[in-house]
Every structure is written in C-alpha cells, then in structure tokens.
Scaffold this motif. Structure first.
Motif, PDB file in Angstrom:
ATOM      1  N   GLY A 270      -3.766 -16.521   4.392  1.00  0.00           N
ATOM      2  CA  GLY A 270      -4.270 -15.261   4.923  1.00  0.00           C
ATOM      3  C   GLY A 270      -5.281 -15.517   6.022  1.00  0.00           C
ATOM      4  N   GLU A 432      -7.611 -10.260   1.876  1.00  0.00           N
ATOM      5  CA  GLU A 432      -6.565 -10.358   0.858  1.00  0.00           C
ATOM      6  C   GLU A 432      -7.160 -10.503  -0.540  1.00  0.00           C
ATOM      7  OE1 GLU A 432      -5.072 -11.727   4.803  1.00  0.00           O
ATOM      8  OE2 GLU A 432      -6.794 -12.276   3.569  1.00  0.00           O
ATOM      9  N   GLU A 435      -8.577  -7.254  -1.895  1.00  0.00           N
ATOM     10  CA  GLU A 435      -7.554  -6.346  -2.422  1.00  0.00           C
ATOM     11  C   GLU A 435      -7.165  -6.756  -3.842  1.00  0.00           C
ATOM     12  OE1 GLU A 435      -3.027  -4.849  -1.294  1.00  0.00           O
ATOM     13  OE2 GLU A 435      -4.357  -5.630   0.271  1.00  0.00           O
TER      14      GLU A 435
END
Length: 654
Positions: A270, A432, A435
């Motif tokens: 990411g 990322e 989340e």
C-alpha cells in the motif's frame, strides 16, 4: 555521555553448535560496566543460557520432539562444537544501554533522511559490521525467512515463528518497532530476550564496533545496529530458523544484507513511506521486491495489478519462483480461531503457512516431521497450534483497565462502585491499515455489546495481573462482569506523526466506522510520551512537565477531526494557545455526556473533542470518570501511532 566505566571480567564458557567448517578457537573481549564500587562478577554459562540444540522442546506431550531431536543429532554430526572463553561485560544498568542506543539515532524525527557520512553505502557498511562481529560464516546457518511488505509483515512473521516453534524448532524472531521495550524486537522461542542476555550481546557488539570506529566507518545508526545485534543474538542462541522482518522498503533496507535466505515473502502492499519509497504503488513494489534473491523461492498475497506486475518482473529477472497465496479458509482450522483477530489476518496466515511449508521442504524437514499426518488435511496439527496461539501486541488488541474495571475477578467492592474502561489498541498509521483497524473496532464493540457479561483474559498483556483481554478472542479463563444497564461511550484517543497525512487517516477511520454503524462520542488528541530520538524501557521515568509541551500539532488534528466528523468550519474558531496549564488542562465535567447534537462550537468550545497535554493525565482522567459513574462503559480506540499504543500499554501496566 555515559558514566565513567570500569572493566570487569566475567568468565563465560559455552559451546555454539551448528556452525559448519570452523575450528575450535578462543577469543577475549571486555565489556564496560558502569559501577562506582567493586562487586563480585557473576558466573554466566552461555551453554546453559543457550540450551543444547538437542532439547527441542520440553512441552508435555510434544508430538514431534523425537523426530526433531533425531534430525538435530544428524546435523550436529556434521559440525564442530566451538568453545568460547570470554570476558563478558554485564552492565547492571539497563538504562545505560538505552542511553547508548539513543546516541545512535541520527534523525531528530521520523522522516529525516540525513546520511551518517563515510565513504561506504548502507549495505556495504552492514557487511563490514557483520565481518567485525565475526558473523560472516554464520549467516547462512541462520536459515532465514525474510519478509517485506506494507501491511501485515509483523503478523506474518509472528505466525511463521509460532508455526515453526510448534513444529519443534528453536526460533529467532526479529521485528520492529517495539512498543514498550527494545527487547521485544528479539524473541527466542516466542519470548522476548531477557535483560541479562540482551546486555551480554549488546555490550559485546557495542565494544567491538566502537573499537573499529573510523571516520569512514562510524558507529551504525540505530536500526542498523539492532539488525546486526539480532544476527549476533540468533547465532549465539543457536536458533534453527531466523524470521526477519524488513524495516523500511526492502531493496535498501538494512536487513537486505541477507544473501542466502531460505525463502522470501511479500505481504500486502500500500501507500506508505512515500517520501522514501516513491509515490506510486509500482515504485513501492519495486523496493519491496528488492529482497528477492537469485532462484530463491518467494511468496506474496494478491496485490493490485500495478504492484503484482512489478513483483513478477523482478522475480523473472532473478529467476525467482514467485507464487501468489490466497487467504486461508477458516474452515481449515478444525474449529480453532486465529489468535490475531480480523479478516485480513487470514491473508497473513495464508502467506505464513506457505513460507513455513517451503522452509521445511528446503531444509529437508517436511517429510520427516509430517509424513504421518492426515494426508487429507491441508494444515498439520503443529501449524494449527501456531496459528491459534500466535500473539502480537498493539495490533487489534483489547485490554481492560483493571485498576478501574468493574470485573468481579478484581474486587466486589470496586465492581459495585466503578464503571468499565476498555482500551482497543491498534497501531494503524497508513490509510489501508486504518481501514482494517476501523472494521476490527466496529466488529469488536458490537461483539462486546452482544455478550457484555463475558470478557477474555490473556497473560501476554499484563504480567502482574495474569488475566487481561487478548487479541480480540477468548484465550484463557472467562470472568463475569457486573453488568447493569451500562452507558457505552466510544472514545477515540489519537495521535500520529507529522510525516503522515491525518486528513487521509481520519477520513478513512470515520467513513469505515460509519459504514458499520459505529460513531465516536468523543475524540481526544494527545502527544505521545515516546519520542523518535530516544530509546526508553518499560521502567523509564515518565516525563511530568507538560507546561512546555508544544500542542500545535494536536490542535490541528482536533480541528481536522471536527471538520471531518461533524462538518464544522474550524477556520472561524479562535486560535488556542499551543500550551496549556491549570483549568484548561482537562475537559469540563459535562464533556463525556454531551451528545453529538451539541457538538457545534459555542464560544470557541468544542463539545465533542478535546486536546489534553499529557497522556498520563488522560489515562488518570478516564479512570476518574468511570470510577465516579458505575453505569459508564468507556470503549477507547487508541490508534494512529505505534508510539501512542506502546505508551498506553506502558501506563496501564504500571
């Protein structure tokens, strides 16, 4: 910088097994110990510290002990036993070692890219450090699993360690960063290295490198020193397998001095550390793929197309057999659960299983250990045990504050007079991972609300209390909690480094939680205790001076939060002083009970968020709130910074 030293000679003898093609030799080195009075040095036997390789496991009923022991005996028949006689430096002051480590930090804060000088590049210096410490010929014997990635590399390494330990091997695990104590980075058989052993190896490496320090070859920066220290520890502790987590990136990372790993892994990629690795996922993937070695097998998880293309290109250039591993199916666990919670851990676990299978096959152990296993089962029993017991602090970890909890396991008197204070800890600091954190927190608080009378306790979290909440699942004994119409308040406790983009982090947190129906009652912004330019231990003194603390970053985080969470135009609010004291320090009494409808600012007062200048003061205030109100349950999500998570753990353990 350090107290005037005196030399002490502590006699140490020990045999190091598993080192091929070396002759018996003796060496002498002295360690500087800071003492102002003489003392009788303790006798330390490295052989007993390290244990014989033949003793694979003392666990009762260990299934593979006999087979693994026979395998080790065969290995030992091909090697010489090296006897060492050494003068060992045992500093009794752990804090002196922490000061020494702190002196190796070159940057004032994370994100600084100042070089250390000298005519050699990082990896060339690393090779020279390894040579100075006489580790060159030992490196191949470490039988390394090398793991890079953006998200989940620590969890993947932890799964690998637990699987191979349960399979009967002596394991070494090197991860970063640490949360409370630097010794967390070095685990032997799943346990942090002891202070005595740490000091033994630390001062050996420190003095040897100091002796060879020149203008062209200065002392290594912190992470480089810790990396070579890990190699030193794992060689001397005679581990069968070393699991090494990449620090930053891969291609230019200090750990990439590893030339002959057994297998490599790349976890989910990411956008993180873009200042150092590039601002596209392809550039980041190229850095991570830098750990690939010629014809050495590698595994990765499903990636976005741009990242996957780069990984395959790098693999083809080096003739690396690269396989993509799908997440594990929870139906394969025979009723067990992953100890690390969250659906994303199925991906990390799948990668760890493939890495361990490959390691066992390439070292000639797979058929010997698992030939009698059920052929229909995809996962051997040892793998299942490892996956269900692997533990990592600060990631999706739930810890109740037992000093203020209403748990009947603590005290019936407290249970009748106190509310609940529960910390949900996750060091997410990328979009990322934020989340993932939000999804986990939403799920965890819902599970708590469905079965509030039961919580789980794990001895990993608070040593002196033995029972605390573990990584999201029930681990050990269950304790009943006095429940009587508790009023639940979800609190965000947040900080992040200024090299991060809080706009992205907080937006991702709010939107993901909202999609699951989870909303925060309040948000609190605090500075971390730990700083990037100092290494501290679990017993280090907590700074008490808050009047000089610059809180401008925390106030900017608060304003950003109000805009994202409540749509408040904070530009019209009056500027607050960046320093606080006296009555301004803590939120007013009504703060916790004001609902979201009152969050619009009045007279510059923000009713749904606060800046508190001290983390210890914040913990004390939260405890006071639940003690005053037996019907209150505070569910506090601590995220945005591993420093912050570590500081909270340190404080609630005291």
């Amino acid at each position: 910088m350090f107290p005037a030293p005196m030399h002490t000679s502590t006699h140490l003898k020990g045999g190091i097994l598993g080192v091929p093609r070396l002759h018996r030799r003796e060496s002498q080195f002295s360690i500087i110990t800071s003492w102002k009075f003489s003392f009788q040095p303790a006798y330390v036997d490295l052989y007993s510290l390290s244990r014989c390789r033949k003793i694979i496991s003392q666990d009762k009923g260990f299934r593979y002990r006999k087979m693994a022991s026979q395998n080790m005996e065969k290995l030992e028949s091909d090697v010489d036993i090296i006897d060492y006689s050494q003068d060992v430096p045992l500093s009794t002051s752990y804090e002196v070692a922490m000061e020494a480590l702190s002196s190796l930090i070159r940057q004032k804060k994370r994100g600084d890219r100042k070089g250390i000088g000298g005519k050699y590049g990082k990896l060339d210096r690393m090779r020279m450090y390894i040579k100075i410490l006489d580790l060159e010929e030992h490196m191949a014997g470490l039988k390394i699993i090398h793991v890079a990635g953006t998200k989940g590399k620590g969890s993947t390494c932890t799964f690998c360690e637990a699987i191979l330990r349960e399979s009967g091997f002596r394991t070494g695990l090197f991860t970063s960063p640490h949360l409370i104590d630097v010794r967390e980075r070095f685990q032997i058989n799943g346990v942090d290295i002891s202070e005595d052993k740490f000091l033994l190896y630390f001062w050996n490496c420190w003095n040897r490198l100091k002796e060879h320090e020149t203008e062209d070859l200065p002392m290594p920066p912190l992470f480089q020193f810790l990396t070579v220290l890990a190699f030193k520890i794992f060689v001397c502790e005679q581990v069968d397998v070393s699991i090494i987590e990449v620090g930053l990136g891969g291609r230019k990372d200090s750990t990439n001095v590893i030339e002959e790993p057994i297998v490599c892994g790349i976890t989910s990629l990411g956008m993180d550390h873009t200042d150092a690795l590039g601002n596209t996922i392809g550039q980041i993937a190229s850095h991570k793929a830098g750990i690939f070695k010629h014809q050495i097998p590698a595994f990765t998880v499903p990636q976005v197309p741009e990242a996957m293309d780069v990984l395959h290109e790098n693999a083809q250039e080096l003739m690396v057999p690269l396989k993509v591993v799908e997440p594990l199916d929870s139906n394969e666990f025979n009723g067990l659960q992953l100890c690390l919670s969250g659906d994303h851990q199925l991906s990390n676990a799948g990668l760890a299983v493939s890495l361990c299978k490959c390691w066992l096959q390439r070292t000639g152990n797979w058929e010997k250990l698992f030939q009698n296993d059920n052929k229909e089962a995809n996962l051997p029993e040892a793998f299942l045990r490892g996956l269900s017991t692997a533990h990592i602090a600060g990631r999706a970890q739930i810890v109740p504050d037992l000093s203020s909890s209403s748990s009947s396991c603590i005290s019936s008197e407290i249970a009748e007079t106190s509310g609940d204070l529960i910390f949900y800890l996750d060091g997410a600091h990328s979009p990322e991972s934020m989340e993932v954190c939000a999804n986990w927190f939403s799920s965890a608080v819902k599970e708590n609300s469905l079965s509030p009378s039961l919580v789980s306790f794990s001895s990993h979290d608070i040593e002196n209390l033995n029972k605390v909440l573990g990584n999201g699942y029930m681990q050990h004994e269950k304790c009943n909690i006095q429940e009587s119409n508790k009023i639940s308040k979800k609190i965000l406790l947040f900080n992040c480094m200024d090299v991060r983009d809080p706009q992205i982090l907080l937006s991702r947190l709010v939107s993901t939680c909202a999609s699951s129906g989870t909303c925060f009652s309040k948000a609190i912004f605090v500075p971390s205790i730990s700083t990037y330019n100092k290494v501290t231990s679990g017993t280090s003194v907590v700074p008490s001076d808050i009047s000089s603390k610059d809180l401008s970053w925390q106030f900017s985080l608060q304003r950003l939060w109000e805009k994202i969470a409540h749509g408040i135009d904070t530009d019209s609010l009056p500027e607050k002083s960046t320093k606080m004291d006296g009555a301004e320090t803590l939120p007013r009494r009504e703060f916790l009970y004001e609902d979201a409808s009152n969050c619009s600012p009045a007279d510059g007062y923000l009713a749904c968020s606060a800046v508190i200048p001290s983390l210890p003061l914040t913990i004390k205030w939260l405890r006071h709130c639940v003690r005053e109100n037996p019907s209150l349950r505070l569910q506090v999500l601590v995220t945005g910074s591993l420093h912050l998570v570590g500081d909270v753990l340190k404080l609630i353990r005291r």
